[in-house]
Scaffold this active site. Sequence first.
Site, PDB file in Angstrom:
ATOM      1  CG  ASP A  83      -2.029  -0.975   1.343  1.00 30.62           C
ATOM      2  OD1 ASP A  83      -2.165  -1.526   0.287  1.00 30.62           O
ATOM      3  OD2 ASP A  83      -2.671  -1.286   2.206  1.00 30.62           O
TER       4      ASP A  83
HETATM    5  N1  URA Z   1      -1.522  -5.854   3.745  1.00 35.14           N
HETATM    6  C1  URA Z   1      -2.108  -4.429   3.836  1.00 35.14           C
HETATM    7  O1  URA Z   1      -3.085  -4.190   4.360  1.00 35.14           O
HETATM    8  N2  URA Z   1      -1.360  -3.651   2.858  1.00 35.14           N
HETATM    9  C2  URA Z   1      -0.070  -4.108   2.364  1.00 35.14           C
HETATM   10  O2  URA Z   1       0.426  -2.984   1.585  1.00 35.14           O
HETATM   11  C3  URA Z   1       0.138  -5.208   2.229  1.00 35.14           C
HETATM   12  C4  URA Z   1      -0.618  -6.203   3.338  1.00 35.14           C
END
Ligand code: URA
Length: 233
Positions: A83
Amino acid sequence: MIASGRVAVNGKVVTTLGAKADPDKDIITIDGKQIDATQDKIYILLNKPAGYTSTRFDRFAEHTVMEIVDEVQGYLYPVGRLDKDASGALLLTNDGELANMLTHPSYEVEKTYEVTVNGRITRDALDRLSRGVELDDGPTAPATVRLLSYSPRENTSRVEITIHEGRKRQVKRMFQAVGHRVVKLVRTRFGTLDIKDLPEGEHRYLTKKEVAKLRKLALRKANKADEEAGGSS
Ligand code: URA
């Protein structure tokens, strides 16, 4: 367009591990863009800072990870999701076959996250996370979970969690399912790679040995998935 790393050979999306392409004859595309498969393979580990989107190109993104590695020649793209507000290990490569193996839904490699959540997490919540929780897109697989610390001053808990799935916002949704909001998410390990000696915002080329280890891990996972699916010939 948001890149997803979808690999196709002669217009057919590759979903099987064994899919082979002849770089001299076949047309190989990633997210619809033709690549030169004869070019040297590049493998880069980036310790992604928060605030960068993990896509090759997204016209809505303020910053993408490609800006950090812009001196690298070659059609690189990020392997898997991380993310925008998360940081940590992100592999970038032009090796579509390995990328495909590493992110295949039935044999994704393990990823470890250091997660800071609000509140004091209970033993019961940790157990539920490790057994698997119900999300709106189905239950999560068992995970390895351990409490690292609790800060009474911040009223936050630091938890390490290892999962081998790669669903959208999975870790955040898992913690939400047990009543905690993620305030910081760092991916400390992706398969055999970790960011221990790589400061945030920096990147480095993988060694041949690291690439071989990663490939071996992906193949081992694929074989296991084949066995579980009833064996392949
Ligand atoms: N889980 C999440 O919530 N975000 C990420 O970027 C990776 C795994």
